[in-house]
Structures are given as structure tokens and as C-alpha cells.
Design a protein around this motif. Structure first.
Motif, mmCIF file in Angstrom:
data_model
loop_
_atom_site.group_PDB
_atom_site.id
_atom_site.type_symbol
_atom_site.label_atom_id
_atom_site.label_comp_id
_atom_site.label_asym_id
_atom_site.label_seq_id
_atom_site.Cartn_x
_atom_site.Cartn_y
_atom_site.Cartn_z
ATOM 1 N N CYS A 121 48.087 43.891 48.181
ATOM 2 C CA CYS A 121 47.148 43.835 47.054
ATOM 3 C C CYS A 121 46.348 42.540 47.186
ATOM 4 N N CYS A 124 47.084 40.147 43.685
ATOM 5 C CA CYS A 124 48.360 39.434 43.462
ATOM 6 C C CYS A 124 49.153 39.245 44.759
ATOM 7 N N CYS A 164 48.191 49.138 42.951
ATOM 8 C CA CYS A 164 49.162 48.072 42.677
ATOM 9 C C CYS A 164 49.564 48.156 41.196
ATOM 10 N N ILE A 166 50.960 46.061 39.338
ATOM 11 C CA ILE A 166 50.779 44.821 38.554
ATOM 12 C C ILE A 166 49.315 44.653 38.126
ATOM 13 N N CYS A 167 48.408 44.900 39.097
ATOM 14 C CA CYS A 167 46.989 44.619 38.817
ATOM 15 C C CYS A 167 46.196 45.886 38.484
HETATM 16 ZN ZN LIG Z 1 48.301 43.358 42.596
#
Ligand SMILES: [Zn+2]
Length: 230
Positions: A121, A124, A164, A166-167
């Protein structure tokens, strides 16, 4: 005393194999000669690499060393590897008046897998492991591109990159590999003759280019290696 150097084989030019008329040997003759041609250029380098693949390549490479100093005839080496292959795979590598396929040979002798890779990614920098499970002997199937370049794109490129968690954005499309295979081979027996074989495949490793160079084309396949690094 005889000059030992005169009986050392240093190039493939002096190598010709006599066909075995009782145990047909065409596939073994062509592949083993080609491999010897690659091996003889850098014996130490290839000893290390080829020995890790399979017992068949181990036996072949050990025999190359004996053949190089004229301790064994290439025909005897070929027949001993053929016998070992037959013992473990009698249907694919029969003795007697039957042909074997070069691609079956490559598939059986070169058993290394391309190591699992990852995509990253860009925000992150989290990695996602890509365990593609490819062996270094590839079957190029119809409909997967008209050239080596298109084929690589079709198997290593994501149409839709995973997201991803998280993002919530797509991972980069570049697949990172922990190591570049030293040798890869391709089965193109199910393709039309229009398929364009590239002379190089460029792989980026630690921001340096590694080039897999086309070494050998056979009727139904080809082989590339990265013995030449840039
Ligand atoms: Zn990410």
C-alpha cells in the motif's frame, strides 16, 4: 605425461549425442545438450543452482562434471538420468520405443517454485502477501496474450488491485519478489506460431534491473536465465 587440458571440454561445440535406438532418447538428447551448453559457460554458478532443483538435475549436473573431463560418455550420463526418471515416473519417461515430452521433462526436473511475493500500500506501506504458487516452468495457454510481455501482464497484473483495509485504497500493482529465479522455462506447445517471444524480461529487484535473457528456443518451449546481471 599427457596434457590434461586437451581432454577437457570447454564448449558445446564438441558435443554430439548418439540417439539411443532401443530407448528412444530424442527429448533427453535435446534438453540435456541445451542444458550442458548453459552449464559449461559457468559450471560453478550453475552447479550451485541446478543441484537444488531435483534429484534428476543433481545427477545430470554431477555427470556434466565427469563428462567435461571425459570420465563418462554423454550417452551413458543421458541413459542413467533417463533410467532414474523412468524408475520414478514410468508413464512419462518410458524405456523402449516411446517418446517423452521435453515439457514433461522440464516440469519434472525443474521443481523450484517462484517464491511468494507481496504488493504494498503506497499510503501506509502495509504489505499483502501474494502466494501465486507458480513453478518456474510455465505453461503459456491460449488466450493469455500474443507475446511474452502480454502473457506476463496477464498473470502478474491485477485488473482490480485488492484494497488496503487500513486506508481503503488500492494496493500498488507491482508485485515484489524476495528473489528472482535463476532460470525459467516455458511450454508454448498449445500456442499458434504467431506468439512473439521476447529476448529479455526485465525484473526490478532492490531498485536494480535484473534481466532474464532468452537462452534457448525449442520447438515447443523456451528457456531464459539471469546469468547476465546488469
Ligand atoms: Zn494502506
Amino acid at each position: 605425461m599427457p596434457d590434461d587440458r586437451s581432454s577437457v571440454i570447454t564448449s558445446i561445440d564438441r558435443v554430439a549425442l548418439k540417439w539411443n535406438r532401443s530407448d528412444w532418447s530424442c527429448a533427453y538428447d535435446s534438453l540435456f545438450t541445451l542444458l550442458f551448453g548453459i552449464w559449461i559457460e559457468r559450471p560453478r554458478y550453475w552447479n550451485k543452482i541446478l543441484r537444488t532443483h531435483s534429484i534428476y538435475l543433481q545427477q545430470l549436473v554431477k555427470g556434466f562434471q565427469d563428462f567435461r573431463v571425459c570420465r563418462i560418455a554423454f550417452e551413458n550420463l543421458r541413459d542413467s538420468v533417463h533410467e532414474l526418471l523412468y524408475t520414478n515416473n514410468p508413464n512419462s519417461f518410458p524405456l523402449g520405443h516411446s517418446f517423452a515430452s521435453v515439457n514433461d521433462l522440464l516440469r519434472t526436473m525443474f521443481i523450484e517454485q517462484i517464491p511468494a511475493g507481496w504488493i504494498t500500500c503506497s499510503i501506509c506501506h502495509t504489505n499483502l502477501v501474494i502466494n501465486h504458487g507458480y513453478s518456474i516452468h510455465f505453461d503459456i495457454l491460449p488466450g493469455t496474450g500474443r507475446s511474452t510481455a502480454e502473457w506476463i501482464k496477464s498473470i502478474f497484473d491485477y485488473e482490480n488491485s485488492p484494497i488496503c483495509p487500513i486506508c481503503n485504497t488500492a494496493y500498488d500493482k507491482t508485485i515484489h519478489l524476495p528473489k528472482v529465479p535463476h532460470i525459467i522455462s516455458f511450454d508454448i506447445s498449445s500456442l499458434s506460431s504467431q506468439f512473439v517471444i521476447s529476448s529479455n524480461i526485465k525484473i526490478l529487484k532492490n531498485n536494480r534491473n535484473t534481466i532474464l535473457k532468452l537462452r534457448v528456443t525449442m520447438t515447443y518451449g523456451f528457456m531464459m536465465d539471469n546469468a547476465t546481471q546488469v
